[in-house]
Scaffold this motif. Structure first.
Motif, PDB file in Angstrom:
ATOM      1  N   ASP A 175      -8.776  71.381 -39.232  1.00 17.02           N
ATOM      2  CA  ASP A 175      -9.294  72.668 -38.786  1.00 17.02           C
ATOM      3  C   ASP A 175      -8.417  73.178 -37.653  1.00 17.02           C
ATOM      4  O   ASP A 175      -8.079  72.415 -36.734  1.00 17.02           O
ATOM      5  CB  ASP A 175     -10.734  72.520 -38.285  1.00 17.02           C
ATOM      6  N   GLY A 176      -8.040  74.449 -37.697  1.00 18.84           N
ATOM      7  CA  GLY A 176      -7.140  75.004 -36.700  1.00 18.84           C
ATOM      8  C   GLY A 176      -7.721  76.212 -35.993  1.00 18.84           C
ATOM      9  O   GLY A 176      -8.330  77.070 -36.631  1.00 18.84           O
ATOM     10  N   THR A 177      -7.540  76.256 -34.684  1.00 14.21           N
ATOM     11  CA  THR A 177      -7.943  77.406 -33.874  1.00 14.21           C
ATOM     12  C   THR A 177      -6.698  78.041 -33.278  1.00 14.21           C
ATOM     13  O   THR A 177      -5.984  77.400 -32.495  1.00 14.21           O
ATOM     14  CB  THR A 177      -8.883  76.972 -32.739  1.00 14.21           C
ATOM     15  N   PRO A 178      -6.373  79.284 -33.626  1.00  6.21           N
ATOM     16  CA  PRO A 178      -5.153  79.923 -33.098  1.00  6.21           C
ATOM     17  C   PRO A 178      -5.274  80.180 -31.610  1.00  6.21           C
ATOM     18  O   PRO A 178      -6.370  80.386 -31.081  1.00  6.21           O
ATOM     19  CB  PRO A 178      -5.070  81.225 -33.891  1.00  6.21           C
ATOM     20  N   PHE A 179      -4.099  80.178 -30.928  1.00  6.65           N
ATOM     21  CA  PHE A 179      -4.114  80.484 -29.500  1.00  6.65           C
ATOM     22  C   PHE A 179      -2.934  81.328 -29.043  1.00  6.65           C
ATOM     23  O   PHE A 179      -2.963  81.889 -27.953  1.00  6.65           O
ATOM     24  CB  PHE A 179      -4.196  79.208 -28.657  1.00  6.65           C
ATOM     25  N   LEU A 180      -1.867  81.455 -29.870  1.00  8.54           N
ATOM     26  CA  LEU A 180      -0.702  82.221 -29.426  1.00  8.54           C
ATOM     27  C   LEU A 180       0.076  82.734 -30.629  1.00  8.54           C
ATOM     28  O   LEU A 180       0.368  81.970 -31.557  1.00  8.54           O
ATOM     29  CB  LEU A 180       0.210  81.343 -28.565  1.00  8.54           C
ATOM     30  N   GLU A 181       0.406  84.028 -30.620  1.00 12.78           N
ATOM     31  CA  GLU A 181       1.230  84.607 -31.675  1.00 12.78           C
ATOM     32  C   GLU A 181       2.689  84.227 -31.464  1.00 12.78           C
ATOM     33  O   GLU A 181       3.180  84.186 -30.336  1.00 12.78           O
ATOM     34  CB  GLU A 181       1.088  86.130 -31.684  1.00 12.78           C
ATOM     35  N   THR A 182       3.384  83.955 -32.554  1.00 13.10           N
ATOM     36  CA  THR A 182       4.765  83.497 -32.457  1.00 13.10           C
ATOM     37  C   THR A 182       5.502  83.780 -33.764  1.00 13.10           C
ATOM     38  O   THR A 182       4.977  84.407 -34.669  1.00 13.10           O
ATOM     39  CB  THR A 182       4.810  81.986 -32.135  1.00 13.10           C
ATOM     40  N   GLY A 183       6.722  83.316 -33.845  1.00 17.84           N
ATOM     41  CA  GLY A 183       7.536  83.469 -35.039  1.00 17.84           C
ATOM     42  C   GLY A 183       8.860  82.763 -34.854  1.00 17.84           C
ATOM     43  O   GLY A 183       9.177  82.307 -33.748  1.00 17.84           O
ATOM     44  N   PRO A 184       9.664  82.658 -35.899  1.00 19.18           N
ATOM     45  CA  PRO A 184      10.957  81.987 -35.773  1.00 19.18           C
ATOM     46  C   PRO A 184      11.956  82.814 -34.970  1.00 19.18           C
ATOM     47  O   PRO A 184      11.930  84.040 -34.991  1.00 19.18           O
ATOM     48  CB  PRO A 184      11.425  81.832 -37.227  1.00 19.18           C
ATOM     49  N   LYS A 200      28.678  71.624 -35.925  1.00  9.92           N
ATOM     50  CA  LYS A 200      28.211  71.019 -37.170  1.00  9.92           C
ATOM     51  C   LYS A 200      27.327  71.974 -37.960  1.00  9.92           C
ATOM     52  O   LYS A 200      27.156  71.815 -39.174  1.00  9.92           O
ATOM     53  CB  LYS A 200      27.454  69.726 -36.871  1.00  9.92           C
ATOM     54  N   ALA A 201      26.740  72.927 -37.275  1.00 12.22           N
ATOM     55  CA  ALA A 201      25.913  73.935 -37.929  1.00 12.22           C
ATOM     56  C   ALA A 201      26.299  75.310 -37.394  1.00 12.22           C
ATOM     57  O   ALA A 201      26.771  75.436 -36.261  1.00 12.22           O
ATOM     58  CB  ALA A 201      24.428  73.663 -37.670  1.00 12.22           C
ATOM     59  N   ASP A 202      26.094  76.333 -38.214  1.00  9.24           N
ATOM     60  CA  ASP A 202      26.433  77.696 -37.817  1.00  9.24           C
ATOM     61  C   ASP A 202      25.355  78.327 -36.952  1.00  9.24           C
ATOM     62  O   ASP A 202      25.638  79.238 -36.168  1.00  9.24           O
ATOM     63  CB  ASP A 202      26.638  78.569 -39.057  1.00  9.24           C
ATOM     64  N   ALA A 203      24.126  77.873 -37.123  1.00 17.47           N
ATOM     65  CA  ALA A 203      23.002  78.470 -36.408  1.00 17.47           C
ATOM     66  C   ALA A 203      21.861  77.468 -36.390  1.00 17.47           C
ATOM     67  O   ALA A 203      21.892  76.442 -37.085  1.00 17.47           O
ATOM     68  CB  ALA A 203      22.558  79.769 -37.092  1.00 17.47           C
ATOM     69  N   LEU A 204      20.860  77.750 -35.588  1.00 20.92           N
ATOM     70  CA  LEU A 204      19.632  76.972 -35.622  1.00 20.92           C
ATOM     71  C   LEU A 204      18.459  77.917 -35.607  1.00 20.92           C
ATOM     72  O   LEU A 204      18.507  79.010 -35.035  1.00 20.92           O
ATOM     73  CB  LEU A 204      19.557  75.969 -34.469  1.00 20.92           C
ATOM     74  N   ILE A 205      17.399  77.516 -36.260  1.00 19.77           N
ATOM     75  CA  ILE A 205      16.164  78.287 -36.271  1.00 19.77           C
ATOM     76  C   ILE A 205      15.135  77.518 -35.455  1.00 19.77           C
ATOM     77  O   ILE A 205      14.997  76.304 -35.602  1.00 19.77           O
ATOM     78  CB  ILE A 205      15.671  78.545 -37.713  1.00 19.77           C
ATOM     79  N   GLU A 206      14.471  78.218 -34.567  1.00 22.06           N
ATOM     80  CA  GLU A 206      13.496  77.593 -33.685  1.00 22.06           C
ATOM     81  C   GLU A 206      12.427  78.618 -33.337  1.00 22.06           C
ATOM     82  O   GLU A 206      12.638  79.821 -33.451  1.00 22.06           O
ATOM     83  CB  GLU A 206      14.189  77.078 -32.416  1.00 22.06           C
ATOM     84  N   THR A 207      11.272  78.142 -32.935  1.00 23.21           N
ATOM     85  CA  THR A 207      10.196  79.033 -32.542  1.00 23.21           C
ATOM     86  C   THR A 207      10.638  79.926 -31.392  1.00 23.21           C
ATOM     87  O   THR A 207      11.283  79.461 -30.459  1.00 23.21           O
ATOM     88  CB  THR A 207       8.963  78.205 -32.127  1.00 23.21           C
ATOM     89  N   ASP A 208      10.274  81.192 -31.453  1.00 20.08           N
ATOM     90  CA  ASP A 208      10.801  82.155 -30.490  1.00 20.08           C
ATOM     91  C   ASP A 208      10.457  81.829 -29.041  1.00 20.08           C
ATOM     92  O   ASP A 208      11.225  82.129 -28.131  1.00 20.08           O
ATOM     93  CB  ASP A 208      10.359  83.580 -30.845  1.00 20.08           C
ATOM     94  N   VAL A 209       9.320  81.159 -28.801  1.00 20.91           N
ATOM     95  CA  VAL A 209       8.949  80.851 -27.421  1.00 20.91           C
ATOM     96  C   VAL A 209       9.902  79.854 -26.787  1.00 20.91           C
ATOM     97  O   VAL A 209      10.021  79.774 -25.567  1.00 20.91           O
ATOM     98  CB  VAL A 209       7.505  80.327 -27.327  1.00 20.91           C
ATOM     99  N   ALA A 210      10.595  79.063 -27.612  1.00 18.56           N
ATOM    100  CA  ALA A 210      11.529  78.066 -27.090  1.00 18.56           C
ATOM    101  C   ALA A 210      12.959  78.580 -27.013  1.00 18.56           C
ATOM    102  O   ALA A 210      13.800  77.966 -26.344  1.00 18.56           O
ATOM    103  CB  ALA A 210      11.495  76.813 -27.963  1.00 18.56           C
ATOM    104  N   VAL A 211      13.249  79.683 -27.682  1.00 18.39           N
ATOM    105  CA  VAL A 211      14.627  80.167 -27.770  1.00 18.39           C
ATOM    106  C   VAL A 211      15.200  80.506 -26.394  1.00 18.39           C
ATOM    107  O   VAL A 211      16.335  80.135 -26.071  1.00 18.39           O
ATOM    108  CB  VAL A 211      14.702  81.392 -28.718  1.00 18.39           C
ATOM    109  N   VAL A 212      14.432  81.210 -25.576  1.00 17.30           N
ATOM    110  CA  VAL A 212      14.926  81.611 -24.258  1.00 17.30           C
ATOM    111  C   VAL A 212      15.301  80.389 -23.433  1.00 17.30           C
ATOM    112  O   VAL A 212      16.360  80.342 -22.793  1.00 17.30           O
ATOM    113  CB  VAL A 212      13.883  82.464 -23.520  1.00 17.30           C
ATOM    114  N   ASP A 213      14.441  79.370 -23.446  1.00 14.92           N
ATOM    115  CA  ASP A 213      14.706  78.152 -22.681  1.00 14.92           C
ATOM    116  C   ASP A 213      15.950  77.438 -23.192  1.00 14.92           C
ATOM    117  O   ASP A 213      16.789  76.981 -22.412  1.00 14.92           O
ATOM    118  CB  ASP A 213      13.489  77.226 -22.763  1.00 14.92           C
ATOM    119  N   MET A 214      16.103  77.354 -24.505  1.00 19.85           N
ATOM    120  CA  MET A 214      17.243  76.645 -25.093  1.00 19.85           C
ATOM    121  C   MET A 214      18.553  77.362 -24.769  1.00 19.85           C
ATOM    122  O   MET A 214      19.558  76.719 -24.434  1.00 19.85           O
ATOM    123  CB  MET A 214      17.038  76.515 -26.604  1.00 19.85           C
TER     124      MET A 214
END
Length: 277
Positions: A121-130, A198-212
């Motif tokens: 069972d899941g309860t949402p708490f934050l909107e996000t995306g890749p 080794k890779a051209d790009a990476l996909i990550e959740t948008d909330v972590a992108v700024v930190d990375m």
């Protein structure tokens, strides 16, 4: 906040104790705590503290994770007037840990997905995306459409990997080259793959992108708007758990009283993206 406890578990240990009985006696007697806690007076939380600003260890402290989800879990324990016990595990072992009854709730940066809702069972708490990250100066990738024929790194076992697989399938159906997907256990390895070529790009959740990107020393840059913000993070309980309804109500309460907004601001997140529906 009461005493903090930490338990580091491997997947083998989770499976070995999956059949252990739960101690729910006295759970309701501890302040506002609902029935259904495995141990009365204690909230056990599964997390993978490898993902700032959502959950991570800071300044050498390897016992008390911080971040948006970690601080939110602590706020939940405060609301229920119980101790908090951390069950630290790897990303791909999080849902198995919940199913093996190694924790009451799974509160870490996990997308709300139909696949997960089949078993929990899941309860949402934050909107996000890749979000999409490339090496600085990489002019050939300006959006998701440019990933055809490219090698893309991703943390394996999550919704971002499924997004890449779907996108690759769409390319191939249109007669274009697909995506070579490099799946890694940890996000730091995806960063290294792009930084080292080794890779051209990476996909990550948008909330972590700024930190990375900010920690890359200028080696990486984000591609804004590559993917829509079309999903949500969720906190999970076991399917049909007696904790599911009280947890949803508690998250709603922390949203309405401003607790989650305050925590979001603390970690540089937009409080307008907090959601409980």
């Amino acid at each position: 906040m009461k005493t903090l406890k930490v338990a580091a578990l491997g997947l083998g240990a989770m499976i070995a104790v999956a059949g252990c009985s739960s101690d729910t006696d006295g759970a309701e007697a501890s302040g506002a705590a609902p029935a259904g806690l495995m141990r009365g007076g204690e909230l056990s939380v599964c997390t993978d503290p490898e993902y700032p600003p959502m959950e991570y260890f800071d300044a050498g402290d390897t016992t008390n994770p911080v971040g948006f989800t970690s601080d939110s879990a602590k706020a939940l324990a405060d609301l229920w007037d119980v101790d908090i016990a951390w069950q630290i595990t790897s990303f791909d072992g999080l849902m198995p840990a919940l199913q093996a009854q190694r924790c009451d709730v799974l509160w870490t940066a996990l997308y709300l997905s139909p696949e997960r809702l089949e078993v929990a069972d899941g309860t949402p708490f934050l909107e996000t995306g890749p979000g999409l990250i490339v090496r600085t100066g990489e002019n050939g990738i300006t959006g998701a459409d440019d990933l055809s024929g490219r090698t893309v790194a991703v943390q394996g076992g999550g919704s971002n990997e499924l997004t890449l697989k779907r996108l690759s399938g769409e390319f191939e159906a249109a007669g274009k080259p697909g995506i070579t997907i490099q799946a890694y256990p940890k996000t730091a390895e995806t960063v290294a793959a792009v930084t080292n070529g080794k890779a051209d790009a990476l996909i990550e959740t948008d909330v972590a992108v700024v930190d990375m990107v900010s920690k890359s020393g200028g080696a990486l840059q984000a591609i804004p708007g590559a993917f829509p913000t079309d999903t949500k993070f969720a906190v999970y309980t076991r399917k049909d758990s007696p904790l599911s309804a009280p947890l949803a109500a508690a998250v709603q309460t922390m949203h309405e009283n401003g607790t989650l907004d305050e925590i979001a601001v603390r970690y540089g997140l937009d409080p307008a993206r907090i959601t409980t529906g």
